[in-house]
Enzyme design. Structure first.
Site, PDB file in Angstrom:
ATOM      1  CB  SER A  52      92.752 -46.412  32.142  1.00 40.02           C
ATOM      2  OG  SER A  52      92.375 -45.092  31.828  1.00 40.02           O
ATOM      3  CE  LYS A 108      95.027 -35.487  29.767  1.00 44.24           C
ATOM      4  NZ  LYS A 108      93.559 -35.612  29.925  1.00 44.24           N
ATOM      5  N   GLY A 140      79.888 -38.211  30.775  1.00 44.88           N
ATOM      6  CA  GLY A 140      81.314 -38.384  30.549  1.00 44.88           C
ATOM      7  C   GLY A 140      81.767 -39.821  30.435  1.00 44.88           C
TER       8      GLY A 140
END
Length: 290
Positions: free
Chosen positions: A23, A72, A253
């Site tokens: 990220s 999460k 992905g």
């Protein structure tokens, strides 16, 4: 890299461990291209420190957070509000401040859908088959329901986990569309699959030569089927190699990763973001690391 000043706003990703996260590569490339006075960093937060970290990051003025394993699901009770999408998936991957606390959503659904929407197909009357029943499969099921797919078949090896997966949904549309079947049923369901999705980790390092399916099963897919692997390294996976040899449309992905990140960045900045820049940064990093 732009200089960080006393006015620079912070974004980041929380997980444990988090050093492997891609990220920061994507988000900082986009922020630099936009000349935004933001920086995106990784915060390794141990599970036992999550509650105090969420409060501390908010108090420190952090504007937004990506959330990865193992936080999460367990972060959800610490939030003031979550979106209906996150509620359905049962997990969040994106947080932002609302003045009272942290809100959360799940952009994995949007990330999963983005490359399928690019194909501009009619999904009514189509069958989707999902390999696996973990957290990624939940985002896929929610996405396929939003897409209007009327038949969603989840295939797995554990009857107990399949039953738990089936019984975990409350949305009537999902319950109507969803079937769960044992792995042995694959030879029956694959020939009618318009879309076959691998949500299992089979094919990732340290076993990149493995595939969740024998090539003989991939060959049973209709010639118009789409093969979608949520794994983004290696590129292509063995599963997608077999699908490409059949001449099928394939999606990996990496695009889902880019699109879920772009969706999060839009929430934080409240403006359009350079998805192409994020994609190029990610693919360049993956090529260097291969």
């Amino acid at each position: 890299m732009p200089s960080i000043t006393g006015k620079t706003k912070l974004l980041g990703v929380i997980g444990y461990p988090v050093g492997h996260s891609l990220s920061p590569v994507m988000h900082n490339a986009a922020l630099q291209a936009m000349a935004s006075d933001y920086a995106y960093v990784a915060f390794p937060i141990a599970p036992e420190d999550l509650t105090i970290a969420i409060a501390g990051l908010g108090a420190s003025g952090v504007q937004g957070l990506s959330v990865t394993i193992p936080h999460k699901q367990v972060v959800m009770p610490l939030l003031t509000q979550i979106t209906e999408t996150a509620r359905q998936v049962g997990a969040v991957n994106t947080l932002w401040r609302d003045g009272h606390g942290w809100q959360g959503t799940n952009t994995d659904v949007e990330g999963f859908l983005a490359p399928l929407l690019e194909l501009k197909q009619d999904w009514s009357g189509r069958t989707a088959v999902i390999l696996g029943y973990g957290g990624a499969a939940r985002a896929v099921v929610v996405g396929l329901t939003q897409l209007g797919c009327p038949e969603i078949i989840v295939v797995g090896r554990s009857q107990e986990k399949l039953a738990q997966f089936a019984n975990s949904w409350t949305d009537p549309k999902i319950k109507q569309a969803l079937q769960v079947l044992p792995w042995e049923a694959l030879s029956t369901v694959i020939p009618k699959a318009s879309l076959l999705i691998n949500s299992t980790p089979v094919g990732m390092a340290p076993h990149p030569k493995q595939s969740p399916l024998d090539q003989s099963l991939v060959e049973k897919l209709p010639p118009t089927a789409i093969a979608y692997d949520l794994i983004y390294t290696p590129r292509p996976t063995r599963f997608l190699q077999h699908a490409q040899e059949r001449g099928l449309v394939t999606i990996d992905g990496a695009e889902m990763l880019v699109q879920q990140g772009a969706a999060a960045l839009k929430i934080w900045l409240q403006q359009e973001v350079p998805v192409d820049v994020m994609r190029q940064a990610l693919l360049h990093h993956l090529e260097k690391s291969a």
